[in-house]
Design a protein around this motif. Structure first.
Motif, PDB file in Angstrom:
ATOM      1  N   TYR A   1       0.824  -1.202   0.000  1.00 30.66           N
ATOM      2  CA  TYR A   1       0.000   0.000   0.000  1.00 30.66           C
ATOM      3  C   TYR A   1       0.864   1.259   0.000  1.00 30.66           C
ATOM      4  O   TYR A   1       0.504   2.273  -0.604  1.00 30.66           O
ATOM      5  N   LEU A   2       2.003   1.193   0.660  1.00 33.00           N
ATOM      6  CA  LEU A   2       2.937   2.317   0.630  1.00 33.00           C
ATOM      7  C   LEU A   2       3.439   2.566  -0.788  1.00 33.00           C
ATOM      8  O   LEU A   2       3.555   3.711  -1.238  1.00 33.00           O
TER       9      LEU A   2
ATOM     10  N   LEU B   1       0.709   4.386  -2.682  1.00 29.66           N
ATOM     11  CA  LEU B   1       0.626   5.805  -2.330  1.00 29.66           C
ATOM     12  C   LEU B   1       1.758   6.603  -2.981  1.00 29.66           C
ATOM     13  O   LEU B   1       1.568   7.732  -3.437  1.00 29.66           O
TER      14      LEU B   1
ATOM     15  N   GLU C   1       1.232   7.390  -6.609  1.00 32.92           N
ATOM     16  CA  GLU C   1       0.381   8.551  -6.869  1.00 32.92           C
ATOM     17  C   GLU C   1       1.211   9.825  -6.937  1.00 32.92           C
ATOM     18  O   GLU C   1       0.991  10.678  -7.800  1.00 32.92           O
TER      19      GLU C   1
ATOM     20  N   ARG D   1       6.134  11.497  -1.544  1.00 30.67           N
ATOM     21  CA  ARG D   1       5.601  11.961  -0.263  1.00 30.67           C
ATOM     22  C   ARG D   1       6.671  11.890   0.818  1.00 30.67           C
ATOM     23  O   ARG D   1       7.573  11.057   0.772  1.00 30.67           O
TER      24      ARG D   1
ATOM     25  N   GLU E   1       3.476  12.532   5.453  1.00 33.42           N
ATOM     26  CA  GLU E   1       2.392  12.586   4.463  1.00 33.42           C
ATOM     27  C   GLU E   1       1.842  11.196   4.184  1.00 33.42           C
ATOM     28  O   GLU E   1       0.645  11.030   3.940  1.00 33.42           O
ATOM     29  N   LEU E   2       2.689  10.195   4.226  1.00 32.65           N
ATOM     30  CA  LEU E   2       2.219   8.813   4.042  1.00 32.65           C
ATOM     31  C   LEU E   2       1.328   8.391   5.206  1.00 32.65           C
ATOM     32  O   LEU E   2       0.301   7.739   5.010  1.00 32.65           O
TER      33      LEU E   2
ATOM     34  N   ALA F   1      -1.959  10.157   4.740  1.00 33.14           N
ATOM     35  CA  ALA F   1      -2.713   9.577   3.631  1.00 33.14           C
ATOM     36  C   ALA F   1      -3.370   8.265   4.042  1.00 33.14           C
ATOM     37  O   ALA F   1      -4.531   7.998   3.693  1.00 33.14           O
ATOM     38  N   LEU F   2      -2.651   7.444   4.788  1.00 29.80           N
ATOM     39  CA  LEU F   2      -3.226   6.186   5.270  1.00 29.80           C
ATOM     40  C   LEU F   2      -4.399   6.444   6.213  1.00 29.80           C
ATOM     41  O   LEU F   2      -5.440   5.791   6.128  1.00 29.80           O
TER      42      LEU F   2
ATOM     43  N   ARG G   1      -7.406   7.514   4.166  1.00 29.27           N
ATOM     44  CA  ARG G   1      -7.982   6.422   3.386  1.00 29.27           C
ATOM     45  C   ARG G   1      -8.842   5.518   4.253  1.00 29.27           C
ATOM     46  O   ARG G   1      -9.822   4.945   3.788  1.00 29.27           O
TER      47      ARG G   1
ATOM     48  N   GLU H   1      -7.905  -2.277  -1.313  1.00 26.37           N
ATOM     49  CA  GLU H   1      -8.759  -1.113  -1.538  1.00 26.37           C
ATOM     50  C   GLU H   1     -10.215  -1.426  -1.209  1.00 26.37           C
ATOM     51  O   GLU H   1     -10.937  -0.599  -0.639  1.00 26.37           O
TER      52      GLU H   1
END
Length: 214
Positions: free
Chosen positions: A14-15, A18, A21, A24, A28-29, A32-33, A36, A93
């Motif tokens: 998942y990292l 991210l 996209e 980061r 920020e990661l 973002a997690l 989400r 997801e």
């Protein structure tokens, strides 16, 4: 609601997604997690940075300095692994979507319970008003009639309760719509649910405080 838990290797994947996209910072990661997962899962720095270091060792991400911060960026090798594991990423997801939906359902249930409770309180107040109006009418007429002011009061009370019920129904529908929209944006969190319950309880208390005493 139980926060989703990444299976072995899933957070690493998942990292990569991210970072695919956009580049980061570590913080920020983490943000973002959290977004989400609707605030239900927020990894610590101790969880994120060792995985980023491992990804860098494997040549899947690279890092560069941005002032005092370190920016991580996916490499071509990282994109290749991400594409090879696309079905696994899609499953993650889907779990994120299901988790946020369950949270939104819980919020709506809390709102419905609060609205039902408030409507029950209003109905009880209306019954008390009717009984009081009947007693007042009987006393005024010397016990020989229940018409006049008492009848008018009952009609007025019934109309007011009906209007209050319409207001509550409209409010509940609008709030449910708003919550669904915010949940899809990842903005509904357990903390916001707790705050919502407290505020609804205060609204209920404020409404009941405006009712006349008999």
């Amino acid at each position: 609601m139980t926060p989703p838990v990444f299976a072995h290797g899933s957070l690493r994947l998942y990292l990569l997604a991210l970072l695919d996209e956009q580049p980061r910072h570590g913080y920020e990661l983490i943000q973002a997690l959290s977004e989400r997962f609707g605030g239900t899962y927020s990894p610590s720095a101790g969880t994120i940075y060792p995985r980023l270091s491992k990804l860098e060792e494997e040549g899947l991400v690279s890092k560069s300095a941005d002032g005092r911060k370190t920016v991580y960026e996916i490499t071509d090798a990282g994109r290749a692994e991400l594409e090879a594991r696309r079905p696994e990423l899609d499953a993650i997801e889907n779990e994120v979507t299901d988790s946020v939906r369950r949270l939104a359902d819980g919020v709506r249930a809390e709102v419905n319970d609060a609205m039902r409770s408030l409507r029950a309180e209003l109905a009880s107040a209306a019954r008390e008003a009717k009984r009081s109006a009947t007693k007042t009418s009987a006393s005024t007429a010397g016990g020989t009639s229940t018409s006049g002011w008492g009848g008018d009061a009952r009609v007025e009370t019934s109309r007011a309760v009906h209007e209050a019920d319409l207001v509550l129904s409209e409010f509940r529908q609008q709030l449910r719509t708003d919550l669904r929209t915010q949940a899809n944006r990842g903005r509904v969190t357990p903390e916001s649910v707790t705050l919502l319950k407290a505020r609804l309880a205060q609204v209920r208390a404020d409404v009941l405080a405006t009712l006349p005493e008999h």
